[in-house]
Design a protein around this motif. Structure first.
Motif, PDB file in Angstrom:
ATOM      1  N   UNK A   1       0.836  -1.196   0.000  1.00  0.00           N
ATOM      2  CA  UNK A   1       0.000   0.000   0.000  1.00  0.00           C
ATOM      3  C   UNK A   1       0.874   1.250   0.000  1.00  0.00           C
ATOM      4  N   UNK A   2       0.535   2.219  -0.834  1.00  0.00           N
ATOM      5  CA  UNK A   2       1.281   3.465  -0.881  1.00  0.00           C
ATOM      6  C   UNK A   2       2.321   3.539  -1.978  1.00  0.00           C
ATOM      7  N   UNK A   3       2.532   2.447  -2.727  1.00  0.00           N
ATOM      8  CA  UNK A   3       3.485   2.441  -3.823  1.00  0.00           C
ATOM      9  C   UNK A   3       2.727   2.523  -5.141  1.00  0.00           C
ATOM     10  N   UNK A   4       3.159   3.435  -6.010  1.00  0.00           N
ATOM     11  CA  UNK A   4       2.581   3.556  -7.338  1.00  0.00           C
ATOM     12  C   UNK A   4       3.678   3.306  -8.364  1.00  0.00           C
ATOM     13  N   UNK A   5       3.363   2.519  -9.382  1.00  0.00           N
ATOM     14  CA  UNK A   5       4.257   2.318 -10.505  1.00  0.00           C
ATOM     15  C   UNK A   5       3.695   3.098 -11.680  1.00  0.00           C
ATOM     16  N   UNK A   6       4.531   3.987 -12.258  1.00  0.00           N
ATOM     17  CA  UNK A   6       4.121   4.821 -13.389  1.00  0.00           C
ATOM     18  C   UNK A   6       4.997   4.471 -14.589  1.00  0.00           C
ATOM     19  N   UNK A   7       4.356   4.214 -15.724  1.00  0.00           N
ATOM     20  CA  UNK A   7       5.063   3.834 -16.938  1.00  0.00           C
ATOM     21  C   UNK A   7       5.058   4.992 -17.929  1.00  0.00           C
ATOM     22  N   UNK A   8       6.136   5.105 -18.699  1.00  0.00           N
ATOM     23  CA  UNK A   8       6.224   6.162 -19.692  1.00  0.00           C
ATOM     24  C   UNK A   8       7.139   5.768 -20.843  1.00  0.00           C
TER      25      UNK A   8
ATOM     26  N   UNK B   1      10.033   3.249 -15.922  1.00  0.00           N
ATOM     27  CA  UNK B   1       9.239   2.859 -14.758  1.00  0.00           C
ATOM     28  C   UNK B   1       9.612   3.786 -13.612  1.00  0.00           C
ATOM     29  N   UNK B   2       8.621   4.512 -13.126  1.00  0.00           N
ATOM     30  CA  UNK B   2       8.786   5.387 -11.977  1.00  0.00           C
ATOM     31  C   UNK B   2       8.225   4.654 -10.764  1.00  0.00           C
TER      32      UNK B   2
ATOM     33  N   UNK C   1      10.382   8.310  -6.563  1.00  0.00           N
ATOM     34  CA  UNK C   1      11.462   8.007  -5.635  1.00  0.00           C
ATOM     35  C   UNK C   1      12.712   7.710  -6.452  1.00  0.00           C
ATOM     36  N   UNK C   2      12.550   6.922  -7.492  1.00  0.00           N
ATOM     37  CA  UNK C   2      13.573   6.725  -8.509  1.00  0.00           C
ATOM     38  C   UNK C   2      12.915   6.168  -9.757  1.00  0.00           C
ATOM     39  N   UNK C   3      13.650   6.272 -10.872  1.00  0.00           N
ATOM     40  CA  UNK C   3      13.154   5.798 -12.165  1.00  0.00           C
ATOM     41  C   UNK C   3      14.218   4.910 -12.783  1.00  0.00           C
ATOM     42  N   UNK C   4      13.793   3.818 -13.388  1.00  0.00           N
ATOM     43  CA  UNK C   4      14.695   2.963 -14.151  1.00  0.00           C
ATOM     44  C   UNK C   4      14.045   2.688 -15.497  1.00  0.00           C
TER      45      UNK C   4
END
Length: 192
Positions: free
Chosen positions: A132-139, A152-153, A163-166
């Protein structure tokens, strides 16, 4: 002297109040790798992932838990670095969200002359069922050298800041897609 700070993302805390219910996990093979930017080489370096398939009484269904060890420097010229674990958690209920991002990436790559995005173009996101509280954002993201990635954020708060992006390169996008197909067919076995 370089100072190294270890940031450990704990996927599941076994201490504290309450019960997590039954917990099972098994390690499984994957060829997916994540890529991180290296200021020293001015390039993206591949980091091999490890993969577990897990179940807990707190989350419905199975979850794929990808992780890759890396380092992240908040300022590319700073010699300080943070040891990080790049996670990607995909619950059975989130497979469609990840496949949607993969399809958007594929459509982008199929263009005769793909658009270039030196700033990440957001395409999809989901809030993790696993934590809970973690979001994965794709771009979609392009380097100045012309390489294209699915970004992936990892966002661990409601601040709206990564928090970081890879990055995931084209080969690993396809490998991830193959893993998701096996996951949907229940081809990954859970240990006892």
């Amino acid at each position: 002297m370089n100072s190294y700070i270890t940031i450990t993302i704990t996927t599941l805390s076994l201490s504290g109040c309450g019960s997590i219910g039954a917990y099972t996990e098994s390690h499984t093979e994957t060829k997916v790798s994540f890529s991180e930017y290296s200021a020293h080489t001015n390039n993206y370096l591949k980091k091999q992932t490890r993969l577990k398939v897990a179940q807990t009484g707190l989350v419905s269904g199975s979850t794929l838990l990808y992780s890759a060890q890396g380092s992240n420097s908040p300022i590319s010229t700073d010699k300080n670095s943070f040891n990080v674990t790049y996670p990607l958690w995909i619950n059975e209920s989130e497979v469609d969200d990840v496949e949607y991002a993969i399809d958007k990436y594929r459509q982008w790559q199929k263009q005769e002359t793909p658009d270039k995005y030196l700033l990440t173009l957001p395409i999809n996101e989901y809030v993790s069922q696993w934590m809970n509280g973690v979001t994965f954002k794709f771009g979609l993201y392009s380097t100045k050298q012309g390489r294209d990635f699915l970004s992936v954020c990892y966002e661990f708060s409601e601040s709206g800041t990564c928090t970081f992006t890879y990055m995931i390169d084209e080969q690993s996008v396809e490998l991830l897609s193959n893993d998701l197909q096996k996951f949907k067919l229940h081809s990954f076995e859970l240990g006892s």
